[in-house]
Every structure is written in C-alpha cells, then in structure tokens.
Design an enzyme around this catalytic site. Structure first.
Site, PDB file in Angstrom:
ATOM      1  N   CYS A 279       0.796  -1.241   0.000  1.00  0.00           N
ATOM      2  CA  CYS A 279       0.000   0.000   0.000  1.00  0.00           C
ATOM      3  C   CYS A 279       0.823   1.284   0.000  1.00  0.00           C
ATOM      4  CB  CYS A 279      -0.942  -0.017   1.200  1.00  0.00           C
ATOM      5  SG  CYS A 279      -2.137  -1.354   1.100  1.00  0.00           S
TER       6      CYS A 279
HETATM    7  N1  LIG Z   1      -2.769  -6.091   1.805  1.00  0.00           N
HETATM    8  C1  LIG Z   1      -3.270  -5.006   2.374  1.00  0.00           C
HETATM    9  O1  LIG Z   1      -2.940  -4.695   3.514  1.00  0.00           O
HETATM   10  C2  LIG Z   1      -4.284  -4.136   1.656  1.00  0.00           C
HETATM   11  C3  LIG Z   1      -5.031  -3.242   2.408  1.00  0.00           C
HETATM   12  C4  LIG Z   1      -5.979  -2.454   1.768  1.00  0.00           C
HETATM   13  C5  LIG Z   1      -6.132  -2.552   0.393  1.00  0.00           C
HETATM   14  N2  LIG Z   1      -5.362  -3.403  -0.329  1.00  0.00           N
HETATM   15  C6  LIG Z   1      -5.596  -3.464  -1.787  1.00  0.00           C
HETATM   16  O2  LIG Z   1      -6.389  -4.607  -2.056  1.00  0.00           O
HETATM   17  C7  LIG Z   1      -6.037  -5.175  -3.335  1.00  0.00           C
HETATM   18  C8  LIG Z   1      -5.617  -6.617  -3.144  1.00  0.00           C
HETATM   19  O3  LIG Z   1      -4.487  -6.659  -2.304  1.00  0.00           O
HETATM   20  P1  LIG Z   1      -4.013  -7.973  -1.555  1.00  0.00           P
HETATM   21  O4  LIG Z   1      -3.014  -7.536  -0.551  1.00  0.00           O
HETATM   22  O5  LIG Z   1      -5.195  -8.761  -1.119  1.00  0.00           O
HETATM   23  O6  LIG Z   1      -3.267  -8.735  -2.760  1.00  0.00           O
HETATM   24  P2  LIG Z   1      -2.727 -10.248  -2.734  1.00  0.00           P
HETATM   25  O7  LIG Z   1      -1.590 -10.246  -3.689  1.00  0.00           O
HETATM   26  O8  LIG Z   1      -2.515 -10.706  -1.339  1.00  0.00           O
HETATM   27  O9  LIG Z   1      -3.912 -11.087  -3.334  1.00  0.00           O
HETATM   28  C9  LIG Z   1      -4.427 -10.906  -4.615  1.00  0.00           C
HETATM   29  C10 LIG Z   1      -4.953 -12.245  -5.105  1.00  0.00           C
HETATM   30  O10 LIG Z   1      -5.608 -12.005  -6.356  1.00  0.00           O
HETATM   31  C11 LIG Z   1      -5.371 -13.130  -7.170  1.00  0.00           C
HETATM   32  N3  LIG Z   1      -5.640 -12.748  -8.550  1.00  0.00           N
HETATM   33  C12 LIG Z   1      -4.886 -12.028  -9.402  1.00  0.00           C
HETATM   34  N4  LIG Z   1      -5.523 -11.871 -10.574  1.00  0.00           N
HETATM   35  C13 LIG Z   1      -6.702 -12.521 -10.467  1.00  0.00           C
HETATM   36  C14 LIG Z   1      -7.787 -12.725 -11.328  1.00  0.00           C
HETATM   37  N5  LIG Z   1      -7.820 -12.220 -12.561  1.00  0.00           N
HETATM   38  N6  LIG Z   1      -8.826 -13.461 -10.880  1.00  0.00           N
HETATM   39  C15 LIG Z   1      -8.818 -13.975  -9.636  1.00  0.00           C
HETATM   40  N7  LIG Z   1      -7.826 -13.819  -8.772  1.00  0.00           N
HETATM   41  C16 LIG Z   1      -6.777 -13.086  -9.180  1.00  0.00           C
HETATM   42  C17 LIG Z   1      -3.942 -13.525  -6.886  1.00  0.00           C
HETATM   43  O11 LIG Z   1      -3.681 -14.852  -7.246  1.00  0.00           O
HETATM   44  C18 LIG Z   1      -3.879 -13.285  -5.373  1.00  0.00           C
HETATM   45  O12 LIG Z   1      -4.171 -14.451  -4.625  1.00  0.00           O
HETATM   46  C19 LIG Z   1      -4.933  -4.272  -3.866  1.00  0.00           C
HETATM   47  O13 LIG Z   1      -5.519  -3.273  -4.658  1.00  0.00           O
HETATM   48  C20 LIG Z   1      -4.353  -3.646  -2.625  1.00  0.00           C
HETATM   49  O14 LIG Z   1      -3.736  -2.409  -2.869  1.00  0.00           O
HETATM   50  C21 LIG Z   1      -4.461  -4.229   0.273  1.00  0.00           C
END
Ligand SMILES: NC(=O)c1ccc[n+]([C@@H]2O[C@H](COP(=O)([O-])OP(=O)(O)OC[C@H]3O[C@@H](n4cnc5c(N)ncnc54)[C@H](O)[C@@H]3O)[C@@H](O)[C@H]2O)c1
Length: 396
Positions: free
Chosen positions: A253
C-alpha cells in the site's frame, strides 16, 4: 446472498471470511490453483485468519475456494480484490483489475452487484471496470478496503467502510451487503470520492513517514534523539500526530498507492510534488541505514558477519512485499559484509532461509516481531536499531 470474491489474498480472504461469518454463501475465486487447494484443505495464508476458523467455514459450507469461472454465474454480489501494483516505470498497472472485469463480462449473465475493493485512482470503477463490462446492466459500487494486516484492534467489522456507487440502487445494495458484517458504513457521493479517499489516506501516511524519516536524519546530525523529540512533540494534545521513523516503507500500500494519485494528478496537470519527494526520502532510507551501520562499526564492515533481524515490512506479519529489508541487505553486501537474516515468521525468502541471530558481529534490527530474542540481539558486537526498541543502541 451468494457472494463471489475475485482474489483470495490479504483483502479477498478477509472479506470472504467476514461475509461467510454473516451467513452468506461465499465463493473465493482465485486464479492461483495452489492457493485454492490450500484454502480448501483448511490452510490459511494470512495472519488474521486461523486454519481453525477457515476449516469451520468450509465445514458448514459457508465458504469454498474455486478457480473455475463458471461458479461466478448466479452470484448476487461480486467483490473484486485483486492486486494493483506499479509497473517497471512506477506507473499504475491495472492489468489484474482489467482481467477481473473481463472475467465478469465473460462469465456472469445474470444481474449482480459488482464492488471494487482494490485500491486504485478515482475513475477506476467507472472507466476501467463498468465500461469494460457490456451486455448485462450490473450495479456498480466502490468500497476501498482499509484492512491493516496484523492489527488486532481494527478489523473488517469495526473499521468504518466507505461506499460510493454509480447509482442509488447500487449504493443501497452495497450498504445492505456490508451492513451484515461491518458496524459503520459511510456513504459518499460518488465512487470517485471513495477511491480518492483511500489513496489520500495512504498518501497522508507516506508523506508523514517521509517527513519523520527526514527529521530523524536532521536530529541525528544535530546530535539529538529524533525519537525523544517526537515523543516530546506528541505530548501536545492537539495539532500533532505521531509518526515514527524507520528503514523505509513496505507492503502493497504505502509505497504504491500514492503513485496512483500522482499518476492521475499528472494527467490533470497538477504535479504531485509531495508524493515524489516522499518517495525519494523513503526509498533512500536503506542507504541511510547502511551508511550509519558502517559509520557505527568503525568505518568498514568488510568481512564482518551481519545479521538483519526482521525482514517483513512490518511487525508480526510475514509479508515481504516491497520490504525495505531487501535494500538494507543488498547494500550491506555491497559493502563486503557477509549478511544473513533472521525472521521466524517469514522462514524462507529470495532462496535463503532464516538464520540464527547468535554469533553475528553486527545486528541490524529492521522489523521487530513479538517474541524476538532480545538477549541474542544484544549479544552481537554492534546493534543498529531501526525500531526504537533497544534503549541506548545506535539507530533511527
Ligand atoms: N494487503 C493489504 O494490507 C491491503 C489493504 C488495503 C487494500 N489493499 C488493496 O487490495 C487489493 C488486493 O491486495 P491484496 O493484498 O489482497 O493482494 P494479494 O496479492 O494478497 O492477493 C491478490 C490475489 O488475487 C489473485 N488474482 C490475481 N488476478 C486474479 C484474477 N484475474 N482473478 C482472480 N484472482 C486473481 C492472486 O492470485 C492473489 O491471490 C490491492 O488493490 C491492494 O492495494 C491491500
């Protein structure tokens, strides 16, 4: 409701469990087959969700992970929670968001509520998701995720949730869904406001962390303790908010989201100068840490055994994405030191495994997890502390 969450990472799995616990029937969709099998065998990959909880939801049919897109058809709610990284030029990479939109376009023929929780710039829901999905008049809302992995005080339930929709009907449906597992819902006038609020929150953190990192360097050069100054300033009951210095910023983030804001700012002709400068300061912190370690070790670390302690980007999580520890380790090695790292939570990373603390000439504490062996750390010849944990040690 029948709910599909696209992406089962930190955000998607957290929301999946929140929705399952509220009695919805949840499909956790992910393209990563290995992850899907692990989840279906009751193995959670994130700190806030235990294997026991996951097994419970699987056991009574409230949750199932899947990588077959046909399971998306017939869902009432589709939540997008996919990565939004930067490309090599540090510009937004919306390819995962586009892939999720294309997946919906191809596989969902009945009307659903489509919610985007992935962090991105204002206009993403309208221009990058809704406009790509033709044929079915879905409802669209944006509800950016604010989850803070490892935070035991603020979670999905009690962190207020922003909602902005393309239509009043979308907002009403999104409120109905989230109110089943979130205490406070705040409606804003458009998805763009919700999207911008999320990236402004993280830009606020990025800029303030950079400010305090620069201040720590000024204080050290002045021969005063930056942390003592910050503690003193924090006694003011109004108009000051405490941030602490560190070896840089990591995770998905803080190092990433502000560049999404800078990207749209540039497009509308307003250069985001604070974001640019904050990036420079934060990205230069590993070099500053190594410079101080060398100076504190008599001017050279060539041939010395150095252990870097805590390599995930923050306490008590195993997430190493964008971790500043990577830069610290590489720069220590460039100075001729023999560098190992210790982090029981991470275990293995970049083809290396966690090594003991004991026996090192120099220890650099980058991230402190609970249960850290402080005695072993203090037993090293020289300790540099980036966390403000060890009284009297050199550090920032
Ligand atoms: N991790 C955090 O603390 C956090 C907090 C707030 C917001 N976010 C936001 O949330 C979003 C996701 O972040 P995250 O940390 O969960 O990411 P992550 O990398 O942990 O998980 C994302 C998942 O999406 C899957 N994926 C990718 N493309 C895909 C598709 N086409 N169809 C289905 N699955 C697919 C991946 O295999 C992965 O398991 C991002 O935009 C991030 O900025 C993250």
């Amino acid at each position: 409701m029948r709910v599909a969450i696209i992406g089962q990472g930190y955000v998607g799995l957290t929301i999946a469990v929140g929705a399952a616990s509220a009695g919805h029937e949840v499909v956790g969709f992910d393209v990563n087959h290995q992850l899907v099998s692990a989840l279906n065998s009751g193995k959670s990959h994130i700190e806030g969700i235990s294997d026991t909880d996951l097994a419970g939801f699987l056991g009574f049919g409230a949750y199932k992970a899947n990588s077959d897109p046909s399971v998306l058809e017939g869902c009432d709610v589709i939540v997008i929670a996919v990565p939004t990284p930067l490309d090599d030029a540090r510009n937004p990479d919306l390819s995962y968001v586009h892939a999720a939109a294309d997946l919906i376009e191809k596989n969902i023929k009945s009307r659903a509520l489509v919610i985007n929780e992935s962090t991105s710039y204002p206009g993403t829901l309208r221009k990058e998701i809704a406009s790509r999905i033709t044929g079915v008049a879905h409802l669209y809302a944006s509800s950016p995720e604010r989850v803070d992995p490892g935070n035991t005080q603020w979670g999905t339930k009690n962190t207020p949730r922003l909602i902005g929709g393309l239509t009043p009907e979308a907002v009403a449906k999104a409120k109905e869904f989230y109110s089943t597992f979130c205490d406070t819902i705040i409606e804003v006038s458009s998805p763009e406001v919700a999207e911008a609020a999320k990236i402004f929150e993280n830009t606020f953190r990025q800029v303030n962390i950079a400010l305090v990192n620069e201040f720590a360097q000024i204080a050290d050069a002045l021969g005063i303790s930056g942390r003592e100054v910050i503690d003193a300033a924090a006694t003011k009951p109004y108009g000051f908010m405490e941030f602490n210095p560190g070896p840089g910023v990591g995770g998905h983030c803080i190092p990433v989201d502000p560049s999404y804001l800078a990207h749209v700012a540039n497009e509308v002709g307003v250069p985001a100068t604070f974001i640019k400068r904050a990036n420079e300061v934060n990205l230069a912190m590993p070099a500053y840490v190594v410079k101080r370690v060398v100076a504190g070790s008599g001017g050279s670390i060539k041939g010395k055994k150095v252990v870097v302690v805590g390599i995930s980007y923050k306490s008590n999580v195993a997430d190493t994405r964008e971790t500043p520890a990577a830069g610290v380790i590489d720069l220590l090695r460039a100075q001729g030191a023999t560098v190992t790292w210790h982090d029981d939570l991470v275990g293995s990373w970049r083809g290396e495994t966690s090594a003991p603390i004991k026996g090192a000439d120099i220890a650099v504490l980058v991230t402190k997890h609970d249960g850290l062996d402080l005695a072993a750390l203090k037993g090293c010849g020289y300790v540099f502390d980036c966390t403000g944990t060890i009284a009297g040690a050199d550090g920032i």
